[in-house]
Design an enzyme around this catalytic site. Sequence first.
Site, PDB file in Angstrom:
ATOM      1  CG  HIS A 269      -9.987  18.389  -5.556  1.00  0.00           C
ATOM      2  ND1 HIS A 269     -10.742  17.332  -5.115  1.00  0.00           N
ATOM      3  CD2 HIS A 269      -9.199  17.893  -6.550  1.00  0.00           C
ATOM      4  CE1 HIS A 269     -10.427  16.236  -5.803  1.00  0.00           C
ATOM      5  NE2 HIS A 269      -9.490  16.544  -6.695  1.00  0.00           N
TER       6      HIS A 269
ATOM      7  CD  GLU B  53     -10.764  12.899  -8.565  1.00  0.00           C
ATOM      8  OE1 GLU B  53     -10.242  13.263  -7.492  1.00  0.00           O
ATOM      9  OE2 GLU B  53     -10.225  13.057  -9.681  1.00  0.00           O
TER      10      GLU B  53
ATOM     11  CG  HIS C 245      -8.991  18.056 -11.507  1.00  0.00           C
ATOM     12  ND1 HIS C 245      -9.775  17.037 -11.996  1.00  0.00           N
ATOM     13  CD2 HIS C 245      -8.455  17.593 -10.351  1.00  0.00           C
ATOM     14  CE1 HIS C 245      -9.712  15.995 -11.169  1.00  0.00           C
ATOM     15  NE2 HIS C 245      -8.916  16.310 -10.167  1.00  0.00           N
ATOM     16  CD  GLU C 246      -5.672  19.513  -8.144  1.00  0.00           C
ATOM     17  OE1 GLU C 246      -6.190  19.434  -7.009  1.00  0.00           O
ATOM     18  OE2 GLU C 246      -5.293  18.517  -8.793  1.00  0.00           O
TER      19      GLU C 246
END
Lengths: 493, 493
Positions: free
Chosen positions: B265, B291, B261-262
């Site tokens: 980003h 997001e 997930h990160e």
Amino acid sequence: MTYYQKLTAHFAKLDRFNHLAAVCGWDQATMMPTGGNQARGEAMAELALHIHQLRTAPQLADWLSEAKEETLSIIEAANLREMTRSWQQATVIPDDLVQAKSLAGSRCEHAWRTQRANNDWQGFSTHFAEVVSLSQQEAQIRAQANNCSAYDAMLDLYEPGVDSAQLDGLFGDMKTWLTPLTQQIIEKQQSEQFIQPSGLFAVEQQQALGKYAMALLGFDFNHGRLDISSHPFCGGTPSDVRITTRYDESDFVQSLMGIIHETGHARYEQGLPKSLAGQPAGFARSMGLHESQSLFFEMQLGRSDAFISALTANIQRVFPHIDKAMLSEQNLLKLYTRVQPGFIRVDADEVTYPAHVMLRYEIERDLMNQKISYRDVPDLWQHKMQAYLGVDTAGNFKDGCMQDIHWTDGSFGYFPSYTLGAMYAAQFMAAIKSVIDVNQCIQTGDLAAIFAWLESHIWQKGSIMTTAELIKHATGESLNVEHFRLHLQSRYL
Amino acid sequence: MTYYQKLTAHFAKLDRFNHLAAVCGWDQATMMPTGGNQARGEAMAELALHIHQLRTAPQLADWLSEAKEETLSIIEAANLREMTRSWQQATVIPDDLVQAKSLAGSRCEHAWRTQRANNDWQGFSTHFAEVVSLSQQEAQIRAQANNCSAYDAMLDLYEPGVDSAQLDGLFGDMKTWLTPLTQQIIEKQQSEQFIQPSGLFAVEQQQALGKYAMALLGFDFNHGRLDISSHPFCGGTPSDVRITTRYDESDFVQSLMGIIHETGHARYEQGLPKSLAGQPAGFARSMGLHESQSLFFEMQLGRSDAFISALTANIQRVFPHIDKAMLSEQNLLKLYTRVQPGFIRVDADEVTYPAHVMLRYEIERDLMNQKISYRDVPDLWQHKMQAYLGVDTAGNFKDGCMQDIHWTDGSFGYFPSYTLGAMYAAQFMAAIKSVIDVNQCIQTGDLAAIFAWLESHIWQKGSIMTTAELIKHATGESLNVEHFRLHLQSRYL
């Protein structure tokens, strides 16, 4: 609000920006991936400019002179004195000279990294000439403002209150006994048998050992860290002191003592007076005094028989796979007190180290006072290395006059701090031994009494007194090189 | 120098101070010892004030209006638009309201940490009332400046260009199918057998696995790092992106997907246009679009059959001591697509997550528009959780309306970004699948084509276009919730 109060608010603000610079500088050396360097450099240059603007803010001239007329306590007066010093140092040099020197310094240092590897004095000397010339200009302006010699004005940036008359005396005295003493020690050690470390000393194990030593030496991990960088240093801020080391997995000896050295710097910072946090009178007194604390920890405590003895069991526990003879107390003690003249200052033992400093002192003093030219440096280096240490550096520039980073960015006046630190440290230890049984403290593992002495006599004093006052107040006498001589003599002969 | 050039120099300077704030903020969350917190807090508050002063510098009003008259390229005009937006957002709120909200937010958040643990709504509500009231004042001032509703003005801070009319439509559509779909999926999964992870998953092993996944996903380690913090985040700067995770040594499943997930980003930040570095048009477009990239990596790629399949061999290799059945592709897939309504948003799966967001959206919208009182929040929460997810939170404030940090400091308007991001991500994936064989890319381990699409359609666009323009340009249509519905349906039914 009084002018003094306005000033403390201003300097507190300045300190908060210095805090940011310290964190980002530490990060750059320890954590930052290479690709982040350009943006970081730009951000830190922007911050440095902002800090310079705060240090030279136009209202300060008035505020400082108005505050002088206000009723101040002794500590407030000391704080005002240090504020004035900071302001004067920052304002006296014209902005364009500051910028020119900064650019020339960056250029010289950048080129030096390659030129040193290539032993390229010719290439180096063109950049070096520029740095010397701009530093001479700076020194002359500071000299005029301070009413002293050019070199003394530079010295004052790092070791306020010390001048070359005093250094000539101290180093002149040392010269009469250091070379023969070194010779005597080398002869004594010649027949000594010892085992060089070999085997794998894993980083994690060395780290564990280093943290054990830090804890034993009272490092406060709630207010600090230990990390890795290619050049060990002590950074951060008093409430969050960051020390670093580098590990060589084939030898733990250097890294362990390096950590002990930086722990001395760290405890000074951690022990500064909280009531003066962020104020100039609350800062560490000088580079020499800072070095006295790292050398007190490394040389006075760390390499002592008692301390090596106290560490031995833990060293053996951390490296269970290593030959016990190599890690015996007797062998470790020999490794940690080996004396050997060499080319490189940062690798030197405490006996030969002062010769490296004296040599640099004499050269940089005469450079700043324009008695010699940058062209004379290699020959002077060669001549003095021969005379002081019997070492031949002819044609070997990279292990000679090009070995240090200090002159590449024009930090002339810095070198004497190292040996002043060694002298202060020996004098502090002599004073402590007159009231505390140091060996017993070490043997029982309870060093609290020693740290309490350092804390009350040095750390808690911040910059309230001058260095000379602090030394006298702490030890009952002015700086006396005899303590250093006696220390070397009793340890090595 | 044109006014536009003056502005770019000013915003570059601002960006350099933001760089310092990002590094020091990251350090605070990952490296700083506890005892450093007070001085760090003061230094960062000082920096925040300086940044606010730069954002509201008096000369900007003139410069912005003069630059509007200059001849600008499309990109320069976009940059000027974003500068104006930044300036207006910072200047429109009076300094005393900014300060009052900041103090109330700190108080509320600080008390919340204890009050949440104690399920103390009564205690919390007094601080919360203050934060709501100050946020309502802020929202009204912004609304007047933007000529929109109070809530829409807050929304604009996080998701410019999106308003509650649009959200009512999107969420209204979703409401008609999300609850029945969730029910269907739960029934389908009821009979599924799977093995929960158990055993020791050492931090070092999880870290190695995480870095493997990051490398597979194109994270540039020359411009970033992976570290540990108690709340995972993506920080740093585009040339040095710092992502964090937390490790649970009894279960690697969450941490691995958290890292993925990160990484989404991070790649957005690493992929922003270098030619606009430090300029507002070069920043990430919005919270929702940010997001969308993390959810694209986590939900669209990371939890897909093909990606889990591609990771399985490495997961088994990293944890050789763990039961192979538990680490089988089939079992991992089930673990990573398990749907289960629950109390906590941050623990929710992608199917039930939007219900958590809709609920918060409806409450914060009506709070900012002063249609409800802060006192109504617990009952509304209980009622909506029952309706959307069949979950009973009566009397359970700590797992109900007190679970999130967002409202404690008045970040009203932030929550919709999460679900907008999920919708954008699904729409991007649909567009990519129409031109790229995504499964084949994953199976061959060569994701370059997918990243090239994201880079050219999203990352390289920075903030040049509006979000709506970017979505249309990238996917050929406006935001269409149908892609998200189809994604859920095809994965889970």
